[in-house]
Motif scaffolding. Structure first.
Motif, PDB file in Angstrom:
ATOM      1  N   ARG A 145       0.822  -1.209   0.000  1.00 26.50           N
ATOM      2  CA  ARG A 145       0.000   0.000   0.000  1.00 26.50           C
ATOM      3  C   ARG A 145       0.855   1.258   0.000  1.00 26.50           C
ATOM      4  O   ARG A 145       1.951   1.284   0.559  1.00 26.50           O
ATOM      5  CB  ARG A 145      -0.921   0.015   1.215  1.00 26.50           C
ATOM      6  N   GLU A 146       0.339   2.288  -0.630  1.00 25.31           N
ATOM      7  CA  GLU A 146       1.030   3.576  -0.688  1.00 25.31           C
ATOM      8  C   GLU A 146       0.970   4.256   0.676  1.00 25.31           C
ATOM      9  O   GLU A 146      -0.052   4.231   1.351  1.00 25.31           O
ATOM     10  CB  GLU A 146       0.378   4.451  -1.752  1.00 25.31           C
ATOM     11  N   GLY A 147       2.069   4.858   1.087  1.00 27.69           N
ATOM     12  CA  GLY A 147       2.121   5.541   2.368  1.00 27.69           C
ATOM     13  C   GLY A 147       1.787   7.017   2.250  1.00 27.69           C
ATOM     14  O   GLY A 147       1.298   7.494   1.220  1.00 27.69           O
ATOM     15  N   PHE A 148       2.058   7.762   3.308  1.00 33.94           N
ATOM     16  CA  PHE A 148       1.897   9.207   3.329  1.00 33.94           C
ATOM     17  C   PHE A 148       3.235   9.860   3.665  1.00 33.94           C
ATOM     18  O   PHE A 148       4.108   9.236   4.275  1.00 33.94           O
ATOM     19  CB  PHE A 148       0.852   9.621   4.378  1.00 33.94           C
ATOM     20  N   VAL A 149       3.380  11.121   3.267  1.00 35.49           N
ATOM     21  CA  VAL A 149       4.591  11.877   3.584  1.00 35.49           C
ATOM     22  C   VAL A 149       4.520  12.309   5.047  1.00 35.49           C
ATOM     23  O   VAL A 149       3.568  12.991   5.453  1.00 35.49           O
ATOM     24  CB  VAL A 149       4.735  13.098   2.669  1.00 35.49           C
ATOM     25  N   ILE A 150       5.509  11.916   5.828  1.00 33.44           N
ATOM     26  CA  ILE A 150       5.501  12.182   7.264  1.00 33.44           C
ATOM     27  C   ILE A 150       6.901  12.566   7.735  1.00 33.44           C
ATOM     28  O   ILE A 150       7.892  12.413   7.016  1.00 33.44           O
ATOM     29  CB  ILE A 150       5.029  10.960   8.073  1.00 33.44           C
ATOM     30  N   ALA A 151       6.958  13.050   8.953  1.00 37.38           N
ATOM     31  CA  ALA A 151       8.200  13.155   9.709  1.00 37.38           C
ATOM     32  C   ALA A 151       7.995  12.319  10.961  1.00 37.38           C
ATOM     33  O   ALA A 151       6.932  12.379  11.587  1.00 37.38           O
ATOM     34  CB  ALA A 151       8.496  14.601  10.072  1.00 37.38           C
ATOM     35  N   LYS A 152       9.002  11.502  11.321  1.00 36.21           N
ATOM     36  CA  LYS A 152       8.817  10.565  12.430  1.00 36.21           C
ATOM     37  C   LYS A 152      10.055  10.499  13.319  1.00 36.21           C
ATOM     38  O   LYS A 152      11.182  10.463  12.834  1.00 36.21           O
ATOM     39  CB  LYS A 152       8.505   9.162  11.900  1.00 36.21           C
ATOM     40  N   TYR A 153       9.796  10.526  14.606  1.00 30.91           N
ATOM     41  CA  TYR A 153      10.857  10.275  15.588  1.00 30.91           C
ATOM     42  C   TYR A 153      10.571   8.925  16.242  1.00 30.91           C
ATOM     43  O   TYR A 153       9.424   8.625  16.612  1.00 30.91           O
ATOM     44  CB  TYR A 153      10.873  11.359  16.661  1.00 30.91           C
ATOM     45  N   GLY A 154      11.602   8.094  16.385  1.00 30.71           N
ATOM     46  CA  GLY A 154      11.429   6.786  16.987  1.00 30.71           C
ATOM     47  C   GLY A 154      12.375   6.555  18.145  1.00 30.71           C
ATOM     48  O   GLY A 154      13.550   6.948  18.099  1.00 30.71           O
ATOM     49  N   TYR A 155      11.854   5.943  19.189  1.00 32.60           N
ATOM     50  CA  TYR A 155      12.660   5.569  20.361  1.00 32.60           C
ATOM     51  C   TYR A 155      12.397   4.104  20.662  1.00 32.60           C
ATOM     52  O   TYR A 155      11.244   3.645  20.636  1.00 32.60           O
ATOM     53  CB  TYR A 155      12.295   6.423  21.569  1.00 32.60           C
ATOM     54  N   ASN A 156      13.454   3.353  20.947  1.00 29.32           N
ATOM     55  CA  ASN A 156      13.306   1.935  21.220  1.00 29.32           C
ATOM     56  C   ASN A 156      14.254   1.537  22.350  1.00 29.32           C
ATOM     57  O   ASN A 156      15.426   1.916  22.366  1.00 29.32           O
ATOM     58  CB  ASN A 156      13.625   1.116  19.970  1.00 29.32           C
ATOM     59  N   LYS A 157      13.750   0.762  23.297  1.00 27.63           N
ATOM     60  CA  LYS A 157      14.549   0.347  24.449  1.00 27.63           C
ATOM     61  C   LYS A 157      14.192  -1.084  24.814  1.00 27.63           C
ATOM     62  O   LYS A 157      13.019  -1.429  24.983  1.00 27.63           O
ATOM     63  CB  LYS A 157      14.272   1.264  25.639  1.00 27.63           C
ATOM     64  N   SER A 158      15.210  -1.937  24.929  1.00 25.91           N
ATOM     65  CA  SER A 158      15.012  -3.320  25.349  1.00 25.91           C
ATOM     66  C   SER A 158      15.456  -3.494  26.791  1.00 25.91           C
ATOM     67  O   SER A 158      16.343  -2.776  27.275  1.00 25.91           O
ATOM     68  CB  SER A 158      15.800  -4.270  24.444  1.00 25.91           C
ATOM     69  N   PHE A 159      14.841  -4.468  27.469  1.00 25.71           N
ATOM     70  CA  PHE A 159      15.128  -4.707  28.879  1.00 25.71           C
ATOM     71  C   PHE A 159      15.396  -6.199  29.104  1.00 25.71           C
ATOM     72  O   PHE A 159      14.926  -7.049  28.340  1.00 25.71           O
ATOM     73  CB  PHE A 159      13.955  -4.262  29.756  1.00 25.71           C
TER      74      PHE A 159
END
Length: 374
Positions: A145-159
């Motif tokens: 599927r076609e997406g949209f134009v975005i700006a994204k910040y991602g944070y990921n943390k494992s424990f």
């Protein structure tokens, strides 16, 4: 662009104390690519018009390309399509499904700018919580599927904890007007809008949980929750719930089960409080999927029946629970060793004259699909 920069600056400041720009720990990669060439041919029996049968031919090409450089990842997903029906349709299209640049700042933090298909939600056929995705086609739910134009910040943390194993956060900004993200602009009543979203993910007690929030300066706020849990290695359950604040709600309940003889069962119930009831469907001329209040969809797929290697057979039923109209599909697939897959199916739309599937222009059709993947 200044609004995008401000959002990212605030997000980075929020977690600044955890930053560690150690690019030596990042293994460099060059590139990867893939895609397919596909031909779909539908021989349709028409219930109206001069012709009894109609041949609908569609060709499709997809190229995915990803380039890696240092902390950066460039992703593109380009498609070309051509649709043809004798004396009725001849149309080509060249959509850009995805085109973005992502920077993985370190193990925990990343930023992305460009066009991306987010793919939020746990449902197979339908996703109530996919506030920033285009709707799935129930006839081919795994279709790109076609997406949209975005700006994204991602944070990921494992424990290392036994209960909480992972937490991630996505914050997105999606602007929409008549020239940028036009489809989203039309959904929001043809109004210029600034749209913000947040998804918080937890892997808690081996259960996948997402909490999703959507804010727009021209539309009502939305909240959503989805969950997925493997009860056993061969039995998974999932659910989604979405609410438009002060308005409607929708939800999905589903399961996926694999038997010991490799029969896969995917079954989902879908409810939409603003969907149409039986009487409203009679007077509706909408051709969009999922117009009714509730549906029940089940897909059975048997791998390698009768010990025929590289093959499968399947049956899918989609029932509109308001007017009891149905869409049934019975098919078979075979995969050749040269990466060519053949899928042939017989499809039947049944129901009352004024029901959703009974009103379809074709009551039944034969669908042949050939795909070469690379």
């Amino acid at each position: 662009m200044s609004r995008i920069s401000l959002i990212f600056f605030l997000c980075v400041k929020l977690f600044a104390s955890q930053y560690d720009f150690n690019v030596d720990t990042i293994e460099p990669k060059a590139y990867e690519y893939g895609g397919y060439l596909r031909v779909d041919d539908k021989i349709q029996k028409l219930d109206k018009g001069d012709k009894e049968y109609q041949n609908y031919l569609r060709t499709e090409a997809l190229l995915n390309y990803t380039r890696f450089y240092d902390i950066f990842r460039f992703k593109s997903s380009l498609m070309a399509t051509y649709d043809h029906i004798d004396d009725r349709l001849s149309k080509s299209d060249f959509p850009i499904n995805e085109l973005y640049m992502e920077a993985k700042l370190n193990t925990n933090h990343s930023i992305l700018i460009g066009k991306e298909s987010l793919g939020w939600g746990k449902g197979y056929f339908f996703n109530p919580v996919a506030f920033f995705d285009r709707a799935k086609d129930p006839a081919q739910p795994t279709q790109v599927r076609e997406g949209f134009v975005i700006a994204k910040y991602g944070y990921n943390k494992s424990f290392d904890a036994s209960s909480l194993k992972n937490v991630s956060l996505d914050i997105i900004y999606l602007p929409a007007d008549d020239s940028l993200n036009k489809d989203y602009f039309l959904i929001n009543g043809s109004k210029d809008s600034d749209n913000f979203g947040m998804r918080v993910y937890f892997l808690l007690y081996d259960t996948d949980i997402d909490i999703i929030y959507s804010y727009s300066d021209t539309a009502k706020e939305k909240i959503g929750v989805d969950i997925s849990k493997n009860i056993r290695t061969n039995f998974e359950v999932h659910a989604e719930y979405a609410k438009i604040i002060g308005d409607s709600h929708s939800y999905l309940l589903g399961l996926r089960y694999l038997t010991d003889f490799e029969l896969t069962i995917i079954s989902e119930y879908i409810y939409q409080s603003k969907g149409l009831n039986e009487e409203e469907i009679k007077f509706s001329d909408s051709t969009l999927p999922f117009i009714a209040k509730d549906y029940f969809i089940t897909l059975f797929t048997q791998k390698e029946p009768f010990s025929i290697l590289y093959s499968s057979i399947y049956y899918k039923n989609m029932t509109n629970l308001q007017d009891q109209s149905r869409q049934n599909k019975l098919g078979a697939t075979y995969s050749f060793k040269n990466n060519i897959d053949i899928d042939i199916s017989y499809n039947i739309n049944s129901g009352g004259t004024l029901s959703e599937f009974g009103k379809k222009p074709s009551s039944n059709f034969l669908w042949l699909r050939a795909t070469w993947s690379f």
